[in-house]
Design a protein around this motif. Sequence first.
Motif, PDB file in Angstrom:
ATOM      1  N   ALA A  10       0.732  -1.434   0.146  1.00  0.00           N
ATOM      2  CA  ALA A  10      -0.006   0.020   0.018  1.00  0.00           C
ATOM      3  C   ALA A  10       0.936   1.341  -0.031  1.00  0.00           C
ATOM      4  O   ALA A  10       0.203   2.378  -0.354  1.00  0.00           O
ATOM      5  CB  ALA A  10      -0.845  -0.152   1.156  1.00  0.00           C
ATOM      6  N   THR A  11       2.043   1.087   0.445  1.00  0.00           N
ATOM      7  CA  THR A  11       2.914   2.506   0.358  1.00  0.00           C
ATOM      8  C   THR A  11       3.623   2.506  -0.781  1.00  0.00           C
ATOM      9  O   THR A  11       4.526   3.579  -0.804  1.00  0.00           O
ATOM     10  CB  THR A  11       3.934   2.285   1.739  1.00  0.00           C
ATOM     11  N   GLY A  12       3.854   1.874  -1.599  1.00  0.00           N
ATOM     12  CA  GLY A  12       4.482   1.648  -2.885  1.00  0.00           C
ATOM     13  C   GLY A  12       3.929   2.699  -3.819  1.00  0.00           C
ATOM     14  O   GLY A  12       2.770   3.438  -3.732  1.00  0.00           O
ATOM     15  N   SER A  13       4.610   2.724  -5.008  1.00  0.00           N
ATOM     16  CA  SER A  13       4.099   3.623  -6.210  1.00  0.00           C
ATOM     17  C   SER A  13       2.522   3.047  -6.702  1.00  0.00           C
ATOM     18  O   SER A  13       1.836   3.871  -6.819  1.00  0.00           O
ATOM     19  CB  SER A  13       5.073   3.344  -7.289  1.00  0.00           C
ATOM     20  N   ILE A  14       2.360   2.186  -6.832  1.00  0.00           N
ATOM     21  CA  ILE A  14       0.943   1.390  -7.371  1.00  0.00           C
ATOM     22  C   ILE A  14       0.108   1.565  -5.969  1.00  0.00           C
ATOM     23  O   ILE A  14      -1.069   1.849  -6.285  1.00  0.00           O
ATOM     24  CB  ILE A  14       1.245  -0.070  -7.728  1.00  0.00           C
ATOM     25  N   GLY A  15       0.580   1.023  -4.629  1.00  0.00           N
ATOM     26  CA  GLY A  15      -0.061   1.237  -3.748  1.00  0.00           C
ATOM     27  C   GLY A  15      -0.934   2.817  -3.528  1.00  0.00           C
ATOM     28  O   GLY A  15      -1.971   3.003  -3.388  1.00  0.00           O
ATOM     29  N   ARG A  16      -0.106   3.769  -3.884  1.00  0.00           N
ATOM     30  CA  ARG A  16      -0.585   5.270  -3.715  1.00  0.00           C
ATOM     31  C   ARG A  16      -1.366   5.554  -4.786  1.00  0.00           C
ATOM     32  O   ARG A  16      -2.394   6.279  -4.543  1.00  0.00           O
ATOM     33  CB  ARG A  16       0.787   5.943  -3.386  1.00  0.00           C
ATOM     34  N   SER A  17      -1.196   5.115  -5.798  1.00  0.00           N
ATOM     35  CA  SER A  17      -2.024   5.385  -6.784  1.00  0.00           C
ATOM     36  C   SER A  17      -3.540   4.730  -6.711  1.00  0.00           C
ATOM     37  O   SER A  17      -4.419   5.162  -7.211  1.00  0.00           O
ATOM     38  CB  SER A  17      -1.386   4.922  -8.403  1.00  0.00           C
ATOM     39  N   THR A  18      -3.458   3.414  -6.134  1.00  0.00           N
ATOM     40  CA  THR A  18      -4.698   2.901  -5.693  1.00  0.00           C
ATOM     41  C   THR A  18      -5.234   3.767  -4.567  1.00  0.00           C
ATOM     42  O   THR A  18      -6.433   3.608  -4.721  1.00  0.00           O
ATOM     43  CB  THR A  18      -4.147   1.407  -5.159  1.00  0.00           C
ATOM     44  N   ALA A  19      -4.463   3.886  -3.657  1.00  0.00           N
ATOM     45  CA  ALA A  19      -5.267   4.837  -2.577  1.00  0.00           C
ATOM     46  C   ALA A  19      -5.950   6.062  -3.010  1.00  0.00           C
ATOM     47  O   ALA A  19      -6.928   6.307  -2.811  1.00  0.00           O
ATOM     48  CB  ALA A  19      -4.152   5.320  -1.510  1.00  0.00           C
ATOM     49  N   PRO A 262      -0.730   7.502 -20.053  1.00  0.00           N
ATOM     50  CA  PRO A 262       0.054   7.030 -19.251  1.00  0.00           C
ATOM     51  C   PRO A 262      -0.142   7.323 -17.751  1.00  0.00           C
ATOM     52  O   PRO A 262       0.646   7.901 -17.175  1.00  0.00           O
ATOM     53  CB  PRO A 262       1.357   7.084 -19.690  1.00  0.00           C
ATOM     54  N   ASP A 263      -1.101   6.969 -16.981  1.00  0.00           N
ATOM     55  CA  ASP A 263      -1.435   7.131 -15.782  1.00  0.00           C
ATOM     56  C   ASP A 263      -1.973   5.656 -15.054  1.00  0.00           C
ATOM     57  O   ASP A 263      -2.875   5.219 -15.639  1.00  0.00           O
ATOM     58  CB  ASP A 263      -2.534   8.055 -15.417  1.00  0.00           C
ATOM     59  N   MET A 264      -1.114   4.903 -14.087  1.00  0.00           N
ATOM     60  CA  MET A 264      -1.743   4.032 -13.424  1.00  0.00           C
ATOM     61  C   MET A 264      -2.975   3.697 -13.012  1.00  0.00           C
ATOM     62  O   MET A 264      -3.453   2.581 -12.717  1.00  0.00           O
ATOM     63  CB  MET A 264      -0.461   3.421 -12.822  1.00  0.00           C
ATOM     64  N   LYS A 265      -3.494   4.849 -12.590  1.00  0.00           N
ATOM     65  CA  LYS A 265      -4.825   4.922 -11.926  1.00  0.00           C
ATOM     66  C   LYS A 265      -5.876   4.542 -12.958  1.00  0.00           C
ATOM     67  O   LYS A 265      -6.569   3.869 -12.610  1.00  0.00           O
ATOM     68  CB  LYS A 265      -5.157   6.378 -11.585  1.00  0.00           C
ATOM     69  N   VAL A 266      -5.591   4.691 -14.158  1.00  0.00           N
ATOM     70  CA  VAL A 266      -6.405   4.087 -15.352  1.00  0.00           C
ATOM     71  C   VAL A 266      -6.745   2.358 -15.147  1.00  0.00           C
ATOM     72  O   VAL A 266      -7.691   1.789 -15.068  1.00  0.00           O
ATOM     73  CB  VAL A 266      -6.371   4.651 -16.697  1.00  0.00           C
TER      74      VAL A 266
END
Length: 393
Positions: A10-19, A262-266
């Motif tokens: 949850a604290t990583g790059s993907i985790g933060r975008s997920t948050a 290019p935005d991992m939130k998508v």
Amino acid sequence: MTRSLTILGATGSIGRSTADVVLAHRDAFRVAAVVGGRDAEALAATARRLGARFAALADERGQDALRAALAGSGIDSGAGEGAVMEAVEREADIVLAAISGTAGLKPTHAAMKPGRRIALANKESLVCAGEAFMTAAREIGAEIMPVDSEHNALDQALAAGANRDVETAIITASGGPFRTWSRERIAEASPMEAAAHPVWSMGSKINIDSATLMNKGLELIEAHHLFGLEADRLGVVVHPESIVHGLVQWRDGALTAGLALPDMKVPIANALRHRERLVMSLPRLDLAAIARLSFEPADEDRFPCLAAARAALRAGGSMPTVLNAANEIAVAAFMAGAIRFYDISKTVESVCSSFSARKLPAPATVADALEIDGEARRAARQLLPDALEVAPS
Ligand code: NAD
Ligand code: MG
């Protein structure tokens, strides 16, 4: 409808975008648990922001710091492997698996439960133990939805037809920071230069993998497992704008492509909710403003890691596990300044060739995968400068 969600990494790059996705859709998700590696304060802050019920830190030394940082919040916490396992066991409809590296294998595998969706970012799960994961998912009745942008785009494109009608599934590569550099200049590149990704903002290991194109190679292996396509039906094309992420060439000549800014939130939003698409208030792709999309072949001479990954995919068995392990060690050594850029591919190639005669079968379990992973790491370390202690497994 509200879905319960657990976030691993949850604290990583993907985790933060997920948050960010979750915070923009408070009514769509209830956060059951968050898992982090070492940073107790960051994990506690994430747990508070998301209103998680439980926070687990992998490093047991952070137990007191985590408890202190969560004091008064009503959020339960724990530290160590047992706490991470408790997090994956807690009730959740969806588990977003975004721990980095092989550390993600065990918790991601344990997260597969009947009817549960695994939004999978941890590509190592599929690269190291793809057969074990896909078989377990089928047997358990868990759904695996890819978060990786190329695979998420392919998943959407593949929905336009039947798998038997796919001629080739193609993933795009931005080309990384050295796309236009000569081989001689790349040979002298520093870790800082390699970590400067032109398009995506990610964790540092994956940045180096993007510079070597190993990331694309690992993604071919990932695609093979996710979509059941053999090496000759998988392709890579370099596309510096990173707007087209995946393309399906159908046997009638038609092509279906997945595009997004290019935005991992998508892809994260898509993997979390799939057909029940979320309203995302992100900037829209303005093709007229972008005007041009360019494509070029991937150069396996300047980027030999891509060729090594293709060879491992063709060889099958446990070769992808070996490749990934050797690469992790070599990348860590490169980041520590101990070896040069092309020593990464050389290390990977030597370790792979030292295993090739044994023709080890694909690991049937995560434990088997981790055993081969450990052996390949030891083989890689032996090739590196003596004095150096890098990346304990
Ligand atoms: P990152 O390094 O930014 O974050 C990793 C997360 O895992 C952190 O929360 C860290 O605390 C946690 N972690 C590390 N070791 C752990 C352990 N032993 N136990 C529990 N948690 C641990 O990495 P990232 O860029 O977010 O990537 C995560 C995964 O997603 C990787 O497998 C990567 O290949 C994949 N991925 C990332 C991107 C991207 O854009 N960043 C894109 C596609 C796929
Ligand atoms: Mg990707």
